[in-house]
Design a protein around this motif. Structure first.
Motif, mmCIF file in Angstrom:
data_model
loop_
_atom_site.group_PDB
_atom_site.id
_atom_site.type_symbol
_atom_site.label_atom_id
_atom_site.label_comp_id
_atom_site.label_asym_id
_atom_site.label_seq_id
_atom_site.Cartn_x
_atom_site.Cartn_y
_atom_site.Cartn_z
ATOM 1 N N SER A 22 9.921 25.121 -33.557
ATOM 2 C CA SER A 22 8.867 25.021 -34.561
ATOM 3 C C SER A 22 7.523 25.459 -34.007
ATOM 4 O O SER A 22 6.492 25.274 -34.635
ATOM 5 C CB SER A 22 8.755 23.585 -35.062
ATOM 6 N N TRP A 23 7.531 26.041 -32.829
ATOM 7 C CA TRP A 23 6.273 26.444 -32.227
ATOM 8 C C TRP A 23 5.583 27.499 -33.058
ATOM 9 O O TRP A 23 6.206 28.419 -33.561
ATOM 10 C CB TRP A 23 6.522 27.012 -30.825
ATOM 11 N N THR A 24 4.262 27.354 -33.169
ATOM 12 C CA THR A 24 3.453 28.442 -33.699
ATOM 13 C C THR A 24 2.592 28.933 -32.532
ATOM 14 O O THR A 24 2.785 28.495 -31.405
ATOM 15 C CB THR A 24 2.582 27.976 -34.866
ATOM 16 N N ASP A 25 1.662 29.813 -32.808
ATOM 17 C CA ASP A 25 0.995 30.493 -31.696
ATOM 18 C C ASP A 25 0.268 29.591 -30.715
ATOM 19 O O ASP A 25 0.076 29.970 -29.563
ATOM 20 C CB ASP A 25 0.018 31.562 -32.230
ATOM 21 N N SER A 26 -0.126 28.435 -31.152
ATOM 22 C CA SER A 26 -0.870 27.591 -30.214
ATOM 23 C C SER A 26 0.050 26.721 -29.368
ATOM 24 O O SER A 26 -0.363 26.201 -28.332
ATOM 25 C CB SER A 26 -1.841 26.705 -30.978
ATOM 26 N N SER A 27 1.309 26.601 -29.807
ATOM 27 C CA SER A 27 2.167 25.618 -29.137
ATOM 28 C C SER A 27 2.476 25.992 -27.691
ATOM 29 O O SER A 27 2.488 25.116 -26.819
ATOM 30 C CB SER A 27 3.480 25.452 -29.903
ATOM 31 N N ASN A 28 2.740 27.265 -27.431
ATOM 32 C CA ASN A 28 3.102 27.588 -26.046
ATOM 33 C C ASN A 28 1.893 27.379 -25.130
ATOM 34 O O ASN A 28 2.036 26.918 -23.995
ATOM 35 C CB ASN A 28 3.676 29.003 -25.913
ATOM 36 N N ASN A 29 0.682 27.658 -25.658
ATOM 37 C CA ASN A 29 -0.512 27.383 -24.860
ATOM 38 C C ASN A 29 -0.599 25.916 -24.508
ATOM 39 O O ASN A 29 -0.814 25.537 -23.356
ATOM 40 C CB ASN A 29 -1.789 27.739 -25.642
ATOM 41 N N GLU A 30 -0.447 25.093 -25.564
ATOM 42 C CA GLU A 30 -0.606 23.651 -25.346
ATOM 43 C C GLU A 30 0.404 23.140 -24.345
ATOM 44 O O GLU A 30 0.088 22.332 -23.465
ATOM 45 C CB GLU A 30 -0.465 22.910 -26.677
ATOM 46 N N ASN A 31 1.649 23.606 -24.482
ATOM 47 C CA ASN A 31 2.670 23.103 -23.573
ATOM 48 C C ASN A 31 2.514 23.664 -22.172
ATOM 49 O O ASN A 31 2.830 22.998 -21.187
ATOM 50 C CB ASN A 31 4.058 23.411 -24.142
ATOM 51 N N TRP A 32 2.017 24.901 -22.090
ATOM 52 C CA TRP A 32 1.767 25.453 -20.765
ATOM 53 C C TRP A 32 0.679 24.639 -20.079
ATOM 54 O O TRP A 32 0.821 24.272 -18.906
ATOM 55 C CB TRP A 32 1.349 26.921 -20.872
ATOM 56 N N LEU A 33 -0.384 24.344 -20.822
ATOM 57 C CA LEU A 33 -1.484 23.574 -20.248
ATOM 58 C C LEU A 33 -1.083 22.131 -19.973
ATOM 59 O O LEU A 33 -1.696 21.461 -19.147
ATOM 60 C CB LEU A 33 -2.707 23.618 -21.178
ATOM 61 N N ALA A 34 -0.046 21.676 -20.659
ATOM 62 C CA ALA A 34 0.465 20.331 -20.366
ATOM 63 C C ALA A 34 1.419 20.355 -19.198
ATOM 64 O O ALA A 34 1.987 19.335 -18.823
ATOM 65 C CB ALA A 34 1.163 19.753 -21.595
ATOM 66 N N GLN A 35 1.589 21.543 -18.623
ATOM 67 C CA GLN A 35 2.326 21.756 -17.381
ATOM 68 C C GLN A 35 3.816 21.491 -17.479
ATOM 69 O O GLN A 35 4.446 21.120 -16.480
ATOM 70 C CB GLN A 35 1.749 20.889 -16.250
ATOM 71 N N ILE A 36 4.390 21.682 -18.627
ATOM 72 C CA ILE A 36 5.827 21.430 -18.705
ATOM 73 C C ILE A 36 6.656 22.702 -18.849
ATOM 74 O O ILE A 36 7.874 22.635 -18.928
ATOM 75 C CB ILE A 36 6.176 20.490 -19.884
#
Lengths: 473, 669
Positions: A281-295
């Motif tokens: 269900s990721w949209t364009d911001s999701s991969n950023n957020e999860n990358w920054l959450a270090q997972i």
């Protein structure tokens, strides 16, 4: 551009390895202090006749607040020095209707004079709508002043041999992986990998119990997914349209192979550990957020997330290994040639000369410098000699050398199946991508449709889109 | 079944004295000149801002764009839809989305209204709290719920896992696996989005049902108690029939809005995964705006026009019912009273069947969830009845109190949870938000989000713009609705039904498709990038509802007062100003509150019409804070708090008038 079937090893490295390592060091200096912005005498002379005039400008929002401010400052300096007025407004390029709005404005005659936006994403569409004026004269003048522009610009800004956009600044895109996770598993850090390698490495570094998910690429409706799916298809030797951009060639064994590869990742239980829950269900911001959450172990993005992690001192920054991209069976180098934010002058502009003058000013030395210093790695010169105009662009950061090589990437890059990238801008292809046909196709594969069937039905849908755009198949 | 309640005295029109009417008056109705003045402003607004784009769309739908040329293709765009699987899915999704959302909104709204109605203390506070979801901007709703529903970090999964409910849900098959992937599982994505729509819609239903409950004559209940009716019987035979009219109108209005909804799903899932949640409006938007084929997009919308049109026609009939009993079907009685009563039930049954066919997996899950609520409520009701009949008054009251207390806590929990998250996130540091730790408590508490908000963007300017636009558009809406409402209530002129239909046409076309022709028109007038475009556009969307509300309210004011004034030499207009308006204050306030809230939260038109940062309103400004692919959750949350507080305060003071206005006016008869 002259075809070079076999790239020498040096050019290869020059493009990728240096760039990659350099990017890691990019932005080493903190936010730069004030840049002394000067309007070159040549431009001041040209502006003399235009004193008292005014232009309206639209800027596609840069992914850095500071950079947007620096841009405004450059404009104000210009306005003051030349005795003119420049109104600048920001628009988001990701809202989806930027082009439609601009088109409506031009048709109503209330448009601004000039704007800058991503050439790869928008210039072709606006040209197709008939909203742009020929700016070949400006580009020729700038060629004599600043040398050659980035190689990709010739593809995205030129139509029928005429220039309809003026390259402004160069944007690179990249992929990022967690080098600490790779190191733990003894995996090598390379300038680029094959898609299979990336997949297998991602599986190896994954550990759900520690919240480590090696694969951070989604196939849900988003710009990132569109880019990812198209890239894999191209690396496998497929393409949506032929090199002219008018004929649909989607359904091919290569495309099916690519779709099978992607589908396998999201359906094979073997790869389940490497997929973060919710990736569907990721949209364009999701991969950023999860990358920054270090997972995440791997993701694909513009340098916004990279710059963000650096400026916010996120620990993930130190563990990031950026690289140019991935390769596949049909090509040995990543399809990485970036894009530029380019100036366009709208039809019906009330002050075309002043608009063109603003463009000439913004791409040059000090005007760009202020913006570049505020957005390290996000904003880079698009013109050859501008790179040489200030020591910042050569020694301000080791990354710049490699980025510069990206602007000089010998194009086109050919796959073994004969497609030359970047392909001619295709309104049909842009419409098909915007209609999320690729992501919907992947979703049906995930739901159980055979890849060959999914590709065939998507081909039919793409044909429908092309025909609606006026390209009979 | 409904003979208990006396109808309000019908104001039958006296047969006109033939000598006092001119030809034009005979043709157009006695008061046509005055009516023209009164409905003029509304007609101009609606014709300009709604009819024009609709006509424009009809013309555009027969064309295709090939490069810079517009090619006439006749019905080509429409025939292409026959085989368009994306379009079919879109229509199905819209239907399923609307159907379930309405079912749950009605149920939960009714429960909330009943509880509020029987509350003795604290009603104002609870009512204000329940209104909160309506007040929060859609962009905030979407991102808040996305965060909460995140499978790894979201509090929903964390809490459900910790409490053990989550795995239980998986065990009974309500979700496929645990932790559930709310927005990425194709079978759960649509239910998740429906949940959020229900959350956002409960306030509207609660408020309208509450006013409906207030309008039911208390004497009926007393009579029933005297006759020995149980609470359930009173509910079934007095409450439900009494609410019937308002229920139908509310459901119809809400259905139209929900069916045409775009921005919530757009912001939450973009229609994904795949096209599991894409409504038909998104299909139209994709064709028109993203593929730049306005004709194809227009065709999609116009094809659905009949569906929405039917709802609108029924709505018009319902709204007109109040004036003269049977006036709407004078001389055109096609159905017997029994058939007419059975018609809604027939519609419900047919819809159910279609739902079962369209969404088998959701049907049984929704039935289960709903069933649980209903069974619980019924069980508590039975226990109370049983205790009451056995004479154990105290126990009955205790059980009743405990039952409604638990229900109230549950409802409030549902309403407040996302708002709680929003509030605490506003006080989290940027690092904590990015690291996604401690989702439900700021560690440490900091006001950096607020300071960033004011130093970063033009937040203060946006606030000011929103206030200006909201107040100005509310004034315009009030003026237009009051005039039009009075005309419909008091004046006799031909075409009043047509007029009602016309203003309801506003709802027929989804905003997502209106805006391009509207933008072209606004650009042509030169009003783009000006707050005036919003001030003119906003009232049109609240006019139908506002007019309906005021029509009812005006009717409840005895005509004798104005007659007396007219006899004394006052003009119609004077009577309107000096007698009717002051008496209609609660109704006017209700309209003002409703319009103000809509204007405060409106996104799409502000987004399209305004580009200059200085002229942006709050919802658009907040949306623009989302930098490409970086969502500043903290700043958004802080902004939401600041945005919601004035509206909440306004409603805290004014909600009494809102319900009073709705009660006295629209819901009678």
């Amino acid at each position: 551009m002259e075809e070079k079937p076999d790239l020498s090893r040096r050019t290869f490295l020059g493009m990728s390895a240096l760039g990659v390592l350099g990017l890691a060091a990019c932005g080493g200096s903190p936010a730069a202090p004030q840049v002394d912005i000067q309007v070159p005498k040549a431009l001041l002379d040209q502006a003399a006749a235009l004193r008292g005039g005014s232009v309206g400008m639209l800027s596609q929002k840069l992914y850095s607040e500071a950079a947007n401010k620096a841009l405004d400052k450059s404009l104000q300096v210009f306005a003051q020095a030349t005795g003119t007025t420049v109104h600048n407004d920001l628009v988001s390029g990701d809202a989806g209707d930027m082009v439609a709005k601009m088109d409506a404005e031009v048709k109503a005659g209330t448009n601004r004079d000039l704007a800058f936006m991503s050439d790869q994403r928008f210039v072709g569409q606006l040209h197709n709508l008939g909203n742009l004026t020929d700016v070949t004269d400006v580009v020729q003048e700038m060629r004599s002043l600043y040398g050659e522009p980035a190689t990709e610009a010739t593809n995205y800004c030129v139509f029928g041999g005429r220039w309809f956009a003026i390259p402004y600044h160069f944007i690179a895109s990249g992929m990022y992986l967690r080098k600490d996770w790779y190191a733990e598993k003894g995996l090598p850090l390379k300038p680029h990998y094959t898609w299979e390698e990336l997949r297998d490495n991602a599986l190896e570094v994954s550990d759900p119990s520690k919240r480590r998910f090696g694969w951070g690429l989604t196939v849900n409706r988003s710009g990132d997914a569109n880019g990812f799916i198209a890239n894999v298809i191209n690396c496998y030797g497929g393409a949506i349209a032929d090199n002219t951009g008018t004929k649909v060639v989607f359904n091919s064994p290569e495309t099916v192979a690519a779709v099978t590869f992607i589908g396998d990742i999201y359906t094979n239980s073997k790869y389940a550990p490497m997929l973060p829950p919710g990736i569907g269900s990721w949209t364009d911001s999701s991969n950023n957020e999860n990358w920054l959450a270090q997972i995440l172990g791997l993701t694909l993005n513009q340098f916004s997330v990279y710059a963000d992690s650096k400026t916010k001192k996120n620990p993930v920054y130190a563990n990031t290994h950026p690289f140019n991209g991935a390769t596949g069976p049909a090509i040995d180098q990543p399809l990485a040639f970036g894009q530029s934010n380019s100036f366009v002058v709208f039809k019906g502009t009330k002050n075309p000369d002043l608009a063109k003058l603003v463009a000439k000013f913004m791409v040059s030395g000090s005007a760009l410098l202020g913006v570049a210093k505020e957005a390290p790695c996000l904003v880079n010169p698009a013109w050859n000699k501008v790179w040489d105009s200030d020591p910042y662009y050569s020694s301000g950061d080791p990354a710049f050398a490699a980025l510069r090589e990206q602007t000089r990437a010998p194009l086109p890059m050919r796959t073994r199946t004969g497609y030359a990238f970047p392909q001619a801008p295709s309104p049909g292809e842009q419409a098909a991508t915007a209609a999320y046909l690729l992501t919907d196709m992947m979703q049906s594969v995930i739901q159980g449709t055979r890849p060959a069937d999914a590709v065939a039905s998507t081909h039919a849908r793409i044909v429908q889109v092309f025909e609606q755009q006026g390209y009979k198949q | 079944m409904t003979v208990l309640r006396p109808r309000s005295a019908p104001a039958r029109p006296a047969p006109p004295a033939s000598s006092s009417l001119t030809t034009s008056q005979r043709l157009l109705g006695r008061d046509w000149r005055l009516a023209a003045v009164f409905i003029g402003p509304t007609l101009v607004l609606v014709a300009g801002l709604i009819l024009f784009p609709i006509v424009n769309s009809v013309l555009t739908s027969a064309t295709e764009r090939h490069g810079t040329e517009t090619v006439f293709v006749g019905l080509g765009n429409y025939t292409a839809l026959i085989n368009d699987a994306v379009f079919h899915k879109g229509v199905l999704n819209s239907f399923v989305f609307t159907a379930y959302a309405e079912i749950f909104k009605v149920t939960l709204g009714l429960i909330a209204a009943l509880m509020l109605h029987h509350m003795r203390r604290g009603r104002a506070v609870i009512a204000g709290v329940i209104l909160l979801p309506w007040v929060v901007p859609t962009v905030v709703t979407a991102f808040t719920w996305r965060s909460l529903l995140d499978p790894i970090f979201g509090s929903v999964n964390v809490l459900l896992t910790d409490s053990g409910i989550g795995p239980a849900l998986a065990a009974i098959g309500l979700v496929d696996k645990w932790p559930a992937e709310w927005l990425s599982d194709p079978t759960l994505a649509l239910p998740a989005v429906i949940l959020v729509n229900v959350w956002k819609g409960i306030p509207f239903f609660t408020v309208t049902f509450l006013s409906g409950l207030k309008a039911i004559d208390g004497g009926l209940y007393e009579a029933a108690i005297v006759d020995g009716a149980s609470p359930w019987q009173r509910f079934a035979h007095i409450t439900l029939p009494g609410l019937r009219n308002i229920m139908i109108v509310t459901v119809l209005l809400s259905s139209i809005w929900t069916f045409n909804n775009f921005d919530l799903i757009w912001l939450m899932t973009q229609g994904g995964p795949g096209d599991a949640t894409a409504p038909y409006v998104m299909v139209a938007y994709s064709k028109a705006i993203q593929q730049l084929q306005l004709g194809a997009g227009a065709a999609v919308t116009l094809v659905m026009l009949p569906v929405v049109g039917i709802l609108v026609v029924i709505l018009v009939r319902m709204m007109r019912r109040g004036d003269l009993p049977g006036a709407g079907d004078m001389g055109r009685r096609r159905l017997t009273p029994a058939q007419r009563r059975a018609l809604p039930w027939a519609v419900v049954v047919v819809s159910m069947l279609v739902l079962v066919w369209a969404s088998p997996q959701i049907v049984w899950k929704a039935a289960l969830v709903l069933g649980v609520f209903v069974v619980l409520a019924a069980a508590v009701g039975r226990v109370i009845s049983a205790l009451a009949t056995r004479g154990n008054r105290l126990a009955a009251r205790l059980v009743g109190g405990a039952g409604s207390g638990i229900a109230l806590v549950g409802l409030l929990g549902f309403v407040l949870a996302p708002l709680y998250w929003m509030t605490v996130t506003a006080f989290k540091s940027g690092d904590q938000i990015v690291a996604r730790t401690d989702d439900l408590w700021p560690t440490p508490w900091t006001t950096e989000q607020f300071t960033n908000l004011f130093t970063g963007g033009a937040f203060g300017t946006w606030y000011l713009n929103t206030i200006l636009v909201s107040v100005a558009s509310t004034v315009i809406a009030l003026v237009c609705a009051a005039l039009a409402g009075y005309a419909l209530a008091r004046l006799r002129f031909r075409g009043s039904q047509t007029f009602t239909v016309t203003i309801l046409l506003t709802y027929v076309m989804p905003g997502a498709l209106l805006f391009i022709p509207l933008y072209q028109m606004v650009s042509w007038i030169g009003l783009n990038d000006s707050l005036w475009s919003l001030v003119l556009a906003y009232p049109t969307f609240t006019l139908p509802f506002a007019t309906w509300l005021l029509v009812g309210y005006f009717r409840s004011i005895p005509a004798d007062l104005e007659e007396a004034a007219l006899v004394d030499g006052c003009t119609r207009f004077g009577a309107f100003l000096r007698i009717v308006l002051p008496l209609a204050r609660p109704g006017l306030l209700a309209v003002a509150l409703f319009t103000l809230t809509n204007a405060w939260n409106e996104f799409l038109f502000a987004f399209v019409f305004i580009t200059k940062d200085d002229y942006k309103t709050l919802p658009v400004g907040m949306q623009s804070m989302i930098f490409g692919d970086v969502v500043p959750q903290g700043q958004l949350a802080a902004a939401s708090l600041l945005v919601s507080i004035p509206v909440v305060l306004m409603y805290g003071f004014g909600q009494r008038f809102l319900t009073e206005g709705l009660t006295a006016g629209a819901v009678k008869g």
